[in-house]
Design a protein around this motif. Structure first.
Motif, PDB file in Angstrom:
ATOM      1  N   ARG A  64       0.894  -1.106   0.025  1.00  0.00           N
ATOM      2  CA  ARG A  64      -0.063   0.045  -0.158  1.00  0.00           C
ATOM      3  C   ARG A  64       0.826   1.205  -0.097  1.00  0.00           C
ATOM      4  O   ARG A  64       1.733   1.229   1.070  1.00  0.00           O
ATOM      5  CB  ARG A  64      -0.898  -0.007   1.123  1.00  0.00           C
ATOM      6  N   VAL A  65       0.621   2.191  -1.116  1.00  0.00           N
ATOM      7  CA  VAL A  65       1.679   3.278  -1.212  1.00  0.00           C
ATOM      8  C   VAL A  65       0.747   4.511  -1.130  1.00  0.00           C
ATOM      9  O   VAL A  65      -0.015   4.567  -2.067  1.00  0.00           O
ATOM     10  CB  VAL A  65       2.545   3.192  -2.567  1.00  0.00           C
ATOM     11  N   ALA A 110       1.845   9.361 -13.602  1.00  0.00           N
ATOM     12  CA  ALA A 110       2.346   8.289 -14.305  1.00  0.00           C
ATOM     13  C   ALA A 110       3.057   7.421 -13.306  1.00  0.00           C
ATOM     14  O   ALA A 110       3.016   6.067 -13.571  1.00  0.00           O
ATOM     15  CB  ALA A 110       3.404   9.035 -15.271  1.00  0.00           C
ATOM     16  N   ILE A 111       3.580   7.723 -12.115  1.00  0.00           N
ATOM     17  CA  ILE A 111       4.248   6.834 -11.163  1.00  0.00           C
ATOM     18  C   ILE A 111       2.948   5.998 -10.673  1.00  0.00           C
ATOM     19  O   ILE A 111       3.206   4.882 -10.583  1.00  0.00           O
ATOM     20  CB  ILE A 111       5.080   7.723 -10.231  1.00  0.00           C
ATOM     21  N   LEU A 112       2.106   6.913 -10.325  1.00  0.00           N
ATOM     22  CA  LEU A 112       0.756   6.158  -9.548  1.00  0.00           C
ATOM     23  C   LEU A 112       0.488   4.984 -10.371  1.00  0.00           C
ATOM     24  O   LEU A 112       0.322   3.853  -9.784  1.00  0.00           O
ATOM     25  CB  LEU A 112      -0.287   7.020  -9.291  1.00  0.00           C
ATOM     26  N   LEU A 113      -0.085   5.457 -11.618  1.00  0.00           N
ATOM     27  CA  LEU A 113      -0.604   4.365 -12.502  1.00  0.00           C
ATOM     28  C   LEU A 113       0.565   3.047 -12.731  1.00  0.00           C
ATOM     29  O   LEU A 113       0.183   1.959 -12.746  1.00  0.00           O
ATOM     30  CB  LEU A 113      -0.779   4.697 -13.898  1.00  0.00           C
ATOM     31  N   ARG A 114       1.872   3.234 -12.737  1.00  0.00           N
ATOM     32  CA  ARG A 114       2.698   2.301 -13.205  1.00  0.00           C
ATOM     33  C   ARG A 114       2.821   1.381 -11.786  1.00  0.00           C
ATOM     34  O   ARG A 114       2.886   0.297 -11.938  1.00  0.00           O
ATOM     35  CB  ARG A 114       4.267   2.911 -13.417  1.00  0.00           C
ATOM     36  N   THR A 169      -1.235  -0.846  -4.227  1.00  0.00           N
ATOM     37  CA  THR A 169      -2.586  -0.300  -4.191  1.00  0.00           C
ATOM     38  C   THR A 169      -2.228   0.978  -3.761  1.00  0.00           C
ATOM     39  O   THR A 169      -1.454   1.285  -2.997  1.00  0.00           O
ATOM     40  CB  THR A 169      -3.247  -1.052  -2.815  1.00  0.00           C
ATOM     41  N   CYS A 170      -2.640   1.977  -4.433  1.00  0.00           N
ATOM     42  CA  CYS A 170      -2.299   3.674  -4.204  1.00  0.00           C
ATOM     43  C   CYS A 170      -3.225   4.466  -3.948  1.00  0.00           C
ATOM     44  O   CYS A 170      -4.490   4.358  -4.414  1.00  0.00           O
ATOM     45  CB  CYS A 170      -1.469   3.865  -5.453  1.00  0.00           C
ATOM     46  N   ASP A 171      -3.026   5.530  -2.963  1.00  0.00           N
ATOM     47  CA  ASP A 171      -3.767   6.423  -2.643  1.00  0.00           C
ATOM     48  C   ASP A 171      -2.932   7.563  -2.826  1.00  0.00           C
ATOM     49  O   ASP A 171      -1.740   7.409  -3.084  1.00  0.00           O
ATOM     50  CB  ASP A 171      -4.401   6.302  -1.409  1.00  0.00           C
ATOM     51  N   TYR A 172      -3.664   8.893  -2.868  1.00  0.00           N
ATOM     52  CA  TYR A 172      -2.752  10.018  -2.818  1.00  0.00           C
ATOM     53  C   TYR A 172      -3.359  11.097  -1.803  1.00  0.00           C
ATOM     54  O   TYR A 172      -4.459  11.124  -1.256  1.00  0.00           O
ATOM     55  CB  TYR A 172      -3.029  10.624  -4.284  1.00  0.00           C
ATOM     56  N   HIS A 173      -2.406  12.022  -1.621  1.00  0.00           N
ATOM     57  CA  HIS A 173      -2.455  13.306  -0.547  1.00  0.00           C
ATOM     58  C   HIS A 173      -2.315  14.173  -1.567  1.00  0.00           C
ATOM     59  O   HIS A 173      -1.161  14.454  -1.759  1.00  0.00           O
ATOM     60  CB  HIS A 173      -2.241  13.157   0.882  1.00  0.00           C
ATOM     61  N   ASP A 174      -3.086  15.469  -1.699  1.00  0.00           N
ATOM     62  CA  ASP A 174      -2.795  16.698  -2.225  1.00  0.00           C
ATOM     63  C   ASP A 174      -3.977  17.714  -1.918  1.00  0.00           C
ATOM     64  O   ASP A 174      -4.829  17.837  -1.980  1.00  0.00           O
ATOM     65  CB  ASP A 174      -2.899  16.431  -3.693  1.00  0.00           C
ATOM     66  N   PRO A 175      -3.251  18.873  -1.062  1.00  0.00           N
ATOM     67  CA  PRO A 175      -4.068  19.704  -0.617  1.00  0.00           C
ATOM     68  C   PRO A 175      -4.753  20.768  -1.822  1.00  0.00           C
ATOM     69  O   PRO A 175      -5.866  21.301  -1.393  1.00  0.00           O
ATOM     70  CB  PRO A 175      -3.192  20.690   0.239  1.00  0.00           C
ATOM     71  N   TYR A 176      -4.061  20.544  -2.838  1.00  0.00           N
ATOM     72  CA  TYR A 176      -4.763  21.339  -3.956  1.00  0.00           C
ATOM     73  C   TYR A 176      -6.200  20.447  -4.770  1.00  0.00           C
ATOM     74  O   TYR A 176      -6.655  20.969  -5.422  1.00  0.00           O
ATOM     75  CB  TYR A 176      -3.752  21.665  -5.076  1.00  0.00           C
ATOM     76  N   PHE A 177      -5.940  19.023  -4.328  1.00  0.00           N
ATOM     77  CA  PHE A 177      -6.956  18.402  -5.225  1.00  0.00           C
ATOM     78  C   PHE A 177      -7.727  17.387  -4.127  1.00  0.00           C
ATOM     79  O   PHE A 177      -7.411  16.247  -4.180  1.00  0.00           O
ATOM     80  CB  PHE A 177      -6.092  17.617  -6.093  1.00  0.00           C
ATOM     81  N   PRO A 178      -8.769  18.179  -3.468  1.00  0.00           N
ATOM     82  CA  PRO A 178      -9.443  17.140  -2.709  1.00  0.00           C
ATOM     83  C   PRO A 178     -10.277  15.792  -3.479  1.00  0.00           C
ATOM     84  O   PRO A 178     -10.235  14.715  -2.994  1.00  0.00           O
ATOM     85  CB  PRO A 178     -10.818  17.877  -2.173  1.00  0.00           C
TER      86      PRO A 178
END
Length: 438
Positions: free
Chosen positions: A323-324, A345-349, A356-365
């Motif tokens: 889990r990344v 691109a990294i997430l998809l790769r 299993t990938c999630d993300y955190h970005d304050p500019y993109f809820p």
């Protein structure tokens, strides 16, 4: 027209209200010109007319102040006939085959051509290959019989925006201005001289077009170089970040570039492709640029491979079971822009590798629809909490936004893989072996 520009009475239309067009439109308005912005996105038009800040790094009240001065946005292209000066600021991206795509420029030009009247000045700011304004834009504008340089005027002035840069702005960045006839160049130069600190007239449309391509190809080649040096020096046990910072103290003959997970935005990945394509058309070669394009395009895959290796090395976890959390999906820090973002691109790769990938970005809820990776639209940013961080096998710092609690990450994440030197730059976690620069 010359007198209207000099008295700042020329009516200015900016076609395209994105990261280039809106700052330009606001700057034109602030310089005292009557200005209208045109965009086909009805929601964006409505937000701008309501005074909303549609680009996060603009000062909070800047759009509202411009609206109070008389600036407005419109989706009614028929109103282009009212303008004395029309500036085209639409995207000029790459096609799925990574070749130049002038579709937006052509459609905008066709829209203007339908309303073109004698005396108007048309300026293209979108990135194009040398010769495109003369051979693609000009013939479209002349279809109804008006002649460029005689009955209307045509110039090229490459945009030089740096999103999020508080020091160099639309007003303070010198403006290149080129045209194929003296009257067009003089009018365009006089117009821009009213709104920016300095203009730089050049001899032709093609020269002005080439300036943008050279600037960004230079940057891409140097980014490819420093990423190559990162890998080589890492194998020698040397920290590339410390080397670059030390080398940057030399007052001549060196300019610092920093490694990262790849290149993004609509400038650095795009301009070299336009340059290389045009060079091929005229029988020239750009081997250095071509090699740098390949190198930078491969960077996200290399980072994904490093993630897999470090997961096994430090966490004892196979990437297919991992889990990344991807920290930052914008292409650069402190902007809400995912165009050509290496983080995506990294997430998809990694997901292709089974993670299993999630993300955190304050500019993109919520992940927006993107031109490059539409399948990711709708995903939600996860909150950074101690409990949440503990659930991931690794956190990959892909974009080092300022509004992130790096101390919390250092304290709670199992493994941190830092592509941006974000922790060392903040003096955090130097004693923690589980913070790894990659």
């Amino acid at each position: 027209m010359n007198e209207l520009i000099g008295q700042r009475e020329a009516r200015v239309a900016i076609v395209g209200l994105g990261y280039v067009g809106l700052p330009l439109a606001l700057t034109v308005c602030e310089a005292g010109f009557p200005a209208t912005g045109f965009d086909l996105n009805a929601d964006r038009v409505a937000m701008i007319n309501a005074g909303a800040r549609t680009i996060s790094y603009l000062p909070e009240d800047r759009v509202q102040d411009a609206v109070s001065r008389g600036f407005s946005a419109s989706a009614d292209m028929a109103r282009l006939a009212e303008a004395d000066v029309i500036v085209i600021c639409v995207p000029s991206p790459l096609s799925p085959a990574r070749e130049p795509d002038l579709g937006y420029v052509i459609r905008a030009t066709e829209t203007i051509a339908e309303r073109l009247r004698p005396g108007q000045l048309v300026v293209l700011e979108s990135t194009v290959w040398p010769g495109a304004t003369a051979t693609v834009v000009k013939p479209i504008l002349e279809r109804r019989g008006l002649r460029a340089g005689e009955e209307f005027f045509l110039a090229f002035s490459p945009e030089r925006e740096d999103p999020g840069n508080a020091i160099f702005t639309t007003r303070t960045i010198p403006k290149i201005v080129g045209a194929d006839d003296l009257r067009s160049r003089d009018l365009a130069d006089r117009f821009y001289a009213q709104i920016v600190a300095r203009t730089v007239p050049v001899s032709s449309l093609a020269t002005a077009e080439a300036v943008k391509l050279i600037e960004n190809s230079f940057r891409m080649v140097n980014i490819a170089f420093v990423n190559e040096m990162k890998a080589a020096l890492e194998a020698m046990g040397v920290d590339i970040w410390e080397v670059v910072q030390a080398a940057a103290t030399k007052p001549f003959g060196y300019m610092p570039f920093y490694p990262g997970p790849g290149i993004g935005g609509d400038c650095i990945p795009v301009s070299p492709a336009y340059l290389a394509a045009r060079a091929r058309d005229v029988g020239a070669e750009t081997p250095l640029v071509d090699l740098a394009r390949v190198s930078t395009a491969e960077a996200p895959d290399l980072i994904a491979g490093r993630v897999a290796g470090e997961l096994a090395r430090y966490g004892g976890v196979a990437v297919k079971d991992a889990r990344v959390l991807i920290l930052g999906i914008a292409y650069k820090k402190d902007v809400e822009d995912t165009r050509e973002s290496p983080a995506l691109a990294i997430l998809l790769r990694l997901e292709e590798m089974g993670a299993t990938c999630d993300y955190h970005d304050p500019y993109f809820p919520v992940m927006p629809p993107t031109r490059d990776h539409p399948s990711l639209a709708g995903r939600a940013s996860v909150a950074l909490t101690a409990a949440k961080l503990a659930s991931y096998d690794a956190v990959l710092v892909a974009t080092d936004h300022s509004a992130v609690d790096y101390a919390l990450l250092a304290a709670e994440a199992r493994l941190i893989l830092d592509t941006r030197n974000a922790f060392a730059a903040r003096g955090i976690g130097a004693d923690k072996a589980r913070i790894v620069k990659i």
